[in-house]
Write an enzyme that holds these catalytic residues in place. Structure first.
Site, mmCIF file in Angstrom:
data_model
loop_
_atom_site.group_PDB
_atom_site.id
_atom_site.type_symbol
_atom_site.label_atom_id
_atom_site.label_comp_id
_atom_site.label_asym_id
_atom_site.label_seq_id
_atom_site.Cartn_x
_atom_site.Cartn_y
_atom_site.Cartn_z
ATOM 1 N N HIS B 134 0.843 -1.200 -0.004
ATOM 2 C CA HIS B 134 0.028 -0.188 -0.029
ATOM 3 C C HIS B 134 0.967 1.344 0.080
ATOM 4 O O HIS B 134 0.437 2.044 -0.637
ATOM 5 C CB HIS B 134 -0.825 -0.139 1.437
ATOM 6 C CG HIS B 134 -1.847 1.150 1.324
ATOM 7 N ND1 HIS B 134 -3.031 0.948 0.944
ATOM 8 C CD2 HIS B 134 -1.673 2.311 1.979
ATOM 9 C CE1 HIS B 134 -3.742 2.328 1.180
ATOM 10 N NE2 HIS B 134 -2.569 3.120 1.610
ATOM 11 N N GLU B 135 1.848 1.434 0.800
ATOM 12 C CA GLU B 135 2.631 2.664 0.688
ATOM 13 C C GLU B 135 3.660 2.617 -0.312
ATOM 14 O O GLU B 135 3.866 3.786 -0.503
ATOM 15 C CB GLU B 135 3.525 2.376 2.254
ATOM 16 C CG GLU B 135 2.687 2.598 3.814
ATOM 17 C CD GLU B 135 1.645 3.638 3.753
ATOM 18 O OE1 GLU B 135 1.638 4.810 3.048
ATOM 19 O OE2 GLU B 135 0.639 3.649 4.584
ATOM 20 N N HIS B 144 -5.811 6.548 -2.764
ATOM 21 C CA HIS B 144 -6.573 5.517 -2.259
ATOM 22 C C HIS B 144 -7.691 5.041 -2.965
ATOM 23 O O HIS B 144 -8.353 5.985 -3.786
ATOM 24 C CB HIS B 144 -7.213 6.145 -0.932
ATOM 25 C CG HIS B 144 -6.222 6.187 0.400
ATOM 26 N ND1 HIS B 144 -6.215 7.063 1.332
ATOM 27 C CD2 HIS B 144 -5.119 5.515 0.585
ATOM 28 C CE1 HIS B 144 -5.259 7.071 2.333
ATOM 29 N NE2 HIS B 144 -4.702 6.121 1.557
ATOM 30 N N CYS B 169 -6.301 -3.700 -7.692
ATOM 31 C CA CYS B 169 -7.532 -3.663 -8.322
ATOM 32 C C CYS B 169 -7.094 -3.417 -9.938
ATOM 33 O O CYS B 169 -5.771 -3.194 -9.996
ATOM 34 C CB CYS B 169 -8.610 -2.844 -8.182
ATOM 35 S SG CYS B 169 -8.396 -0.866 -8.616
#
Lengths: 447, 186
Positions: B134-135, B144, B169
């Site tokens: 994520h980071e 986000h 995604c």
């Protein structure tokens, strides 16, 4: 999709930076101000959806800023940020119209939920507006007209490119008639027996965009009670016009690129590939080169769309067309209103020829619509047009944007005998917004 | 995407992060980002970032110091710490990244919440990998994502971290590939 515009007002740099950074990663567009005065300066140039305001600041307090902001724009949501011990001030802020308050440092969850709630409210309002505008759009189509050299060149180009199957990108300022040019290309093409499907990418909320374009299968989401065809499917055999293409979000850009590449797509919640045969015409008033440079528009999509480009000139570069367009609009609006107005006075035409028309053909159209409404006789005189009223010498104290707005609203109300529905239509705002502004400016009907 | 020989993503522990966790992250990052990874010590003393009133470490300050120490041929650097992190406006953060920048950081401190003692190690490692992805995604300019299963989804609670997958995604993946191509070109 238009990003949520947030203005952070805090006199502590570290707070501005950390809150700004966090919200940026959440995909919002952020501006920062170190105090109330700076915030008001920034707000003169940009309209924000949300203000996050620290209550305790040097100079103008958060509470004072809240009152001014709410007076100027009741629709902007203001969230107060407060330190422990200032809760009573926060409650006072809520009474003065603040959306909510947050006690700092706040839990990320708390901030996330609050911003989400505001964004959802805004999206709902945008959706309602979109549905209203969509209805209005249907009645506004008419043929392109003009005799100037500039517009004749455009007509010739339309004739040349219409028979081709290539994608067209129309550029030009707001109100120049890009939508009409798209319709003209469709009409002169071999696809003219097919549908002309238009979608305004700038006006449609992101969550509606997907289902509007691709359609959906029954059960894809809670409100999907039955299957619905999207615009791509409905455009089969015809033309798909994507207006304000520069405003679409990254996700939709990815989806559109894929559709343009293989002409196959799926309905939302659907598993069956759907093929549709349509020609794409896109339009934008944005500088796409700049959007590509700053990463907000995909270069590959731009090249897909920009096979043939056509720039529609602003009205100031085709002033010869002003009288003809004005006559055309006069004819339409007198028919619609059943008013016996015969013509536009020569002096009015002269004044119109001297005006620069920054809002282009749409501004001229609105000006004539208003003139038809307010005209008392059979000839439209210069004073019937709002643009020339602006040129009158301002009275004492008329300098700020706020004073201009107050004065303009008061003039429109006085001229139209305080008919709120009519005035709201002329000002192109909701009746509820007009009521709020009347209250905020303390405007009263003179006997 | 072809492996790029000259560049690497650096995984750097600050404090005592177990070796197997570092190796698991390095392998997962290499696999997913198709860039070489290396585990090396870099910044060690982070006491300058300690806030005595909050008893937490200011993550933005650590990132600034970390960025100064990035060795050549390093595309991104991800620091792993055990201490609790904060940014001034928020009570805590799981991690922080320089949006479109070089450095990011993830803390194990709050990722240890609600772990059953029997499964603590594998679950914590999975959470760490997710937060590291994520980071790192932020350092490639990703924002986000609304999709709750996407790795770029913002997690409000540890339950959200467990719920989301380790994958990007479709949209975030395309944007990541675009960013990777761009960064490797320059």
């Amino acid at each position: 999709m238009l990003k949520t515009k947030i203005l952070i007002v805090d006199d502590e740099l570290i707070m501005r930076e950390s809150l700004g950074g966090w919200l940026e990663r959440d995909g919002h567009e952020i501006k920062k101000a170190s105090g109330g005065e700076e915030a008001l300066e920034i707000m003169k140039k940009t309209r924000f959806d949300v203000l996050l305001v620290d209550i305790k600041m040097e100079g103008m307090s958060g509470l004072e800023l809240l009152k001014i902001v709410k007076e100027r724009d009741p629709d902007v949501d203001v969230v107060m940020i407060t330190a422990f011990g200032s809760i009573s001030t926060s409650i006072e802020a809520m009474k003065n119209g603040a959306f909510d308050y947050l006690l700092k440092p706040f839990d990320p969850n708390e901030l996330g939920v609050l911003i989400e709630k505001i964004v959802e409210n805004k999206a709902q309002a945008l959706e309602n507006l979109y549905l209203r505008e969509q209805h209005k759009e249907i009645t506004r189509f008419e043929s392109m007209i003009g005799q100037s050299k500039a517009i004749r060149t455009i007509f010739e180009m339309i004739q040349d490119i219409a028979p081709m199957e290539s994608t067209v990108l129309l550029t030009g300022e707001t109100g120049t008639g890009k939508g009409l040019a798209a319709k003209a290309i469709h009409t002169h093409s071999a696809r003219n027996q097919g549908p002309f499907m238009s979608i305004n990418c700038g006006a449609i909320p992101e969550h509606l965009m997907e289902s509007e374009l691709f359609g959906y299968q029954k059960g894809a989401f809670t409100d999907a009670k039955e299957n619905k065809k999207g615009r791509l499917e409905l455009a089969h055999g015809g033309t798909l016009f994507l207006d304000e293409i520069g405003e679409i979000g990254m996700r939709m850009q990815i989806d559109l690129l894929r559709v343009l590449e293989d002409r196959v797509f799926y309905r939302v919640g659907g598993t069956q590939p759907i093929q549709s045969d349509f020609r794409v015409i896109a339009a934008t008033n944005r500088n796409i080169d700049e959007a590509i440079k700053n990463g907000s528009f995909r270069e590959d999509l731009f090249y897909r769309l920009n096979v043939i480009s056509l720039e529609i000139p602003p009205l100031r570069e085709r002033k010869d067309d002003v009288p003809l367009l004005a006559e055309q609009f006069l004819f339409r609006f007198t028919q619609e209103t059943n008013k016996a107005i015969e013509k536009i006075h020569r002096d009015t035409i002269d004044e119109m020829m001297m005006y620069e028309w920054p809002g282009n053909v749409r501004e001229l159209e609105n000006a004539i619509e208003r003139a038809v409404v307010v005209c008392k006789g059979q000839i439209i005189m210069p004073e019937d047009l709002p643009i020339f009223k602006h040129k009158t010498t301002p009275g004492p104290g008329i300098g700020s944007l706020k004073d201009m707005e107050k004065n303009h609203i008061l003039n429109i109300l006085a001229e139209n005998d305080w008919n709120i529905a009519l005035c709201a239509r002329i000002l192109q705002i909701d009746r509820s917004t007009l009521y709020k502004k009347i209250k905020a400016y303390d405007l009263k009907k003179e006997d | 995407m072809t492996q790029h020989d000259n560049l690497k993503i650096l995984i750097t522990p600050i404090g005592s992060i177990p070796g197997h966790q570092l190796e698991a992250i390095a392998a997962a990052v290499k696999d997913h980002f198709t860039i070489k990874t290396a585990i090396e010590n870099s910044l060690q003393d982070i006491e300058f970032a300690f806030d005595t009133e909050r008893s937490q470490y200011h993550s933005t300050s650590i990132l600034e110091a970390l960025q100064e120490l990035v060795p050549d041929n390093t595309l991104k650097v991800i620091a792993l710490v055990e201490v609790d992190l904060f940014i001034p406006i928020l009570t805590h953060v799981y991690g922080e990244a320089q949006l479109g920048g070089k450095a990011c950081i993830v803390s194990t401190h709050r990722l240890k919440e609600n772990l059953k003692s029997v499964s603590i190690e594998p679950d914590l490692t999975q959470r760490l990998i997710k937060e590291a992805f994520h980071e790192l995604g932020h350092t490639f300019g990703l924002l986000h994502c609304k999709d709750p299963t996407c790795i770029m989804h913002y997690c409000r609670s540890i339950r959200d971290v467990d719920r989301k997958s380790k994958n990007f995604c479709r949209y975030c993946d395309i944007m990541l590939q675009d960013a990777l191509k761009k960064e490797l070109k320059t």
